[in-house]
Design an enzyme around this catalytic site. Structure first.
Site, PDB file in Angstrom:
ATOM      1  CD  GLU A 102      -8.691  11.760   5.526  1.00 14.60           C
ATOM      2  OE1 GLU A 102      -9.005  11.381   6.680  1.00 14.60           O
ATOM      3  OE2 GLU A 102      -9.009  11.111   4.521  1.00 14.60           O
ATOM      4  CD  GLU A 106      -2.926   2.288   2.772  1.00 19.43           C
ATOM      5  OE1 GLU A 106      -4.153   2.180   2.664  1.00 19.43           O
ATOM      6  OE2 GLU A 106      -2.190   1.392   3.207  1.00 19.43           O
ATOM      7  CE  LYS A 134      -1.239   2.891   6.630  1.00 20.08           C
ATOM      8  NZ  LYS A 134      -2.120   1.800   6.182  1.00 20.08           N
ATOM      9  CB  VAL A 156      -2.400   2.232  12.196  1.00 19.38           C
ATOM     10  CG1 VAL A 156      -0.900   2.063  12.172  1.00 19.38           C
ATOM     11  CG2 VAL A 156      -2.845   3.227  11.126  1.00 19.38           C
TER      12      VAL A 156
HETATM   13  P1  IMP Z   1      -6.150   6.569   0.842  1.00 17.82           P
HETATM   14  O1  IMP Z   1      -7.311   6.991  -0.010  1.00 17.82           O
HETATM   15  O2  IMP Z   1      -5.491   5.329   0.331  1.00 17.82           O
HETATM   16  O3  IMP Z   1      -5.147   7.677   1.069  1.00 17.82           O
HETATM   17  O4  IMP Z   1      -6.713   6.118   2.231  1.00 17.82           O
HETATM   18  C1  IMP Z   1      -7.240   7.012   3.070  1.00 17.82           C
HETATM   19  C2  IMP Z   1      -8.360   6.448   3.926  1.00 17.82           C
HETATM   20  O5  IMP Z   1      -8.280   5.028   4.101  1.00 17.82           O
HETATM   21  C3  IMP Z   1      -8.234   7.055   5.277  1.00 17.82           C
HETATM   22  O6  IMP Z   1      -9.041   8.206   5.367  1.00 17.82           O
HETATM   23  C4  IMP Z   1      -8.692   5.951   6.203  1.00 17.82           C
HETATM   24  O7  IMP Z   1     -10.076   6.051   6.399  1.00 17.82           O
HETATM   25  C5  IMP Z   1      -8.401   4.684   5.462  1.00 17.82           C
HETATM   26  N1  IMP Z   1      -7.124   4.067   5.908  1.00 17.82           N
HETATM   27  C6  IMP Z   1      -5.917   4.111   5.303  1.00 17.82           C
HETATM   28  N2  IMP Z   1      -4.989   3.433   5.983  1.00 17.82           N
HETATM   29  C7  IMP Z   1      -5.623   2.933   7.081  1.00 17.82           C
HETATM   30  C8  IMP Z   1      -5.179   2.126   8.195  1.00 17.82           C
HETATM   31  O8  IMP Z   1      -4.005   1.728   8.326  1.00 17.82           O
HETATM   32  N3  IMP Z   1      -6.126   1.838   9.123  1.00 17.82           N
HETATM   33  C9  IMP Z   1      -7.425   2.242   9.025  1.00 17.82           C
HETATM   34  N4  IMP Z   1      -7.873   2.994   8.009  1.00 17.82           N
HETATM   35  C10 IMP Z   1      -6.983   3.333   7.038  1.00 17.82           C
HETATM   36 MG    MG Z   2     -10.675   8.265   6.664  1.00 22.25          MG
END
Ligand code: IMP
Ligand code: MG
Length: 178
Positions: A102, A106, A134, A156
């Site tokens: 990955e 986040e 994060k 980011v």
């Molecule tokens: P999660 O499902 O919230 O853990 O987010 C994961 C996905 O969101 C990652 O695979 C990224 O594609 C996108 N993502 C999360 N944070 C960022 C960021 O700061 N910049 C760009 N894409 C992000």
């Molecule tokens: Mg992604």
């Protein structure tokens, strides 16, 4: 300090190309040390992880195979909260050591959805590597086995990470300045 301006926002470099490449080499070495006697299949999560995957898999000192899965959740600078997983027809993963690559975790929702799909394929082991993590990810039950860098809770871009599909091509990683 290197910065880039995008419309009325300023992004500051937090990880240089050198920082990233050095860490990717370290991660590849650790993975090899721990899994060299196993059948390793890297699962690349499109599109963001293409860049780290290309670097990591080519640096990995052993043999490996590669599969891709598509996951989408982000709209602009915020996650939509709904994760759409597609392209999940992978080769036989039974008894393989599956290592998900990955770009960033986040909330952990994406990785949770991917785990759900991959567990159905009965891999021998299911492990996760994320270049970035994060702080919000820590409240998610899915453990990230290998983390490149722990970063602050801010948006980011670069090295695969996009802002509405742009800026993936940047060689370093930049963070939005509040
Ligand atoms: P999660 O499902 O919230 O853990 O987010 C994961 C996905 O969101 C990652 O695979 C990224 O594609 C996108 N993502 C999360 N944070 C960022 C960021 O700061 N910049 C760009 N894409 C992000
Ligand atoms: Mg992604």
């Amino acid at each position: 300090m290197k910065t880039i301006a995008i419309e009325d926002e300023v992004f500051e470099e937090i990880l240089s190309e050198d920082d990233i490449q050095t860490r990717v080499k370290e991660l590849a070495a650790v993975l090899h040390e721990e899994h060299q006697n196993e059948d390793v299949v890297f699962v690349v999560i499109l599109k963001g992880s293409l860049f780290i995957a290309a670097d990591l898999i080519r640096t990995y000192p052993g043999r490996s195979m590669m599969e891709v899965i598509r996951a989408r959740s982000y709209k602009g600078k915020k996650s939509s909260g709904m994760v759409e997983v597609s392209m999940t027809e992978t080769a036989d993963l039974s008894d393989k050591t599956v290592i998900i690559i990955e770009d960033i975790v986040e909330t952990g929702k994406t990785i949770q959805a991917i785990h759900h799909h991959l567990r159905l394929k009965k891999p021998g082991r299911l492990l996760t590597l994320s270049l970035l993590r994060k702080p919000s990810a820590l409240s998610n039950p899915v453990a990230i086995d290998y983390v490149g860098f722990e970063i602050d809770q801010a948006f980011v871009i670069g090295y695969g990470l996009d802002y509405d599909e742009r800026f993936r091509e940047l060689r370093s990683i930049y963070q939005l300045k509040e």
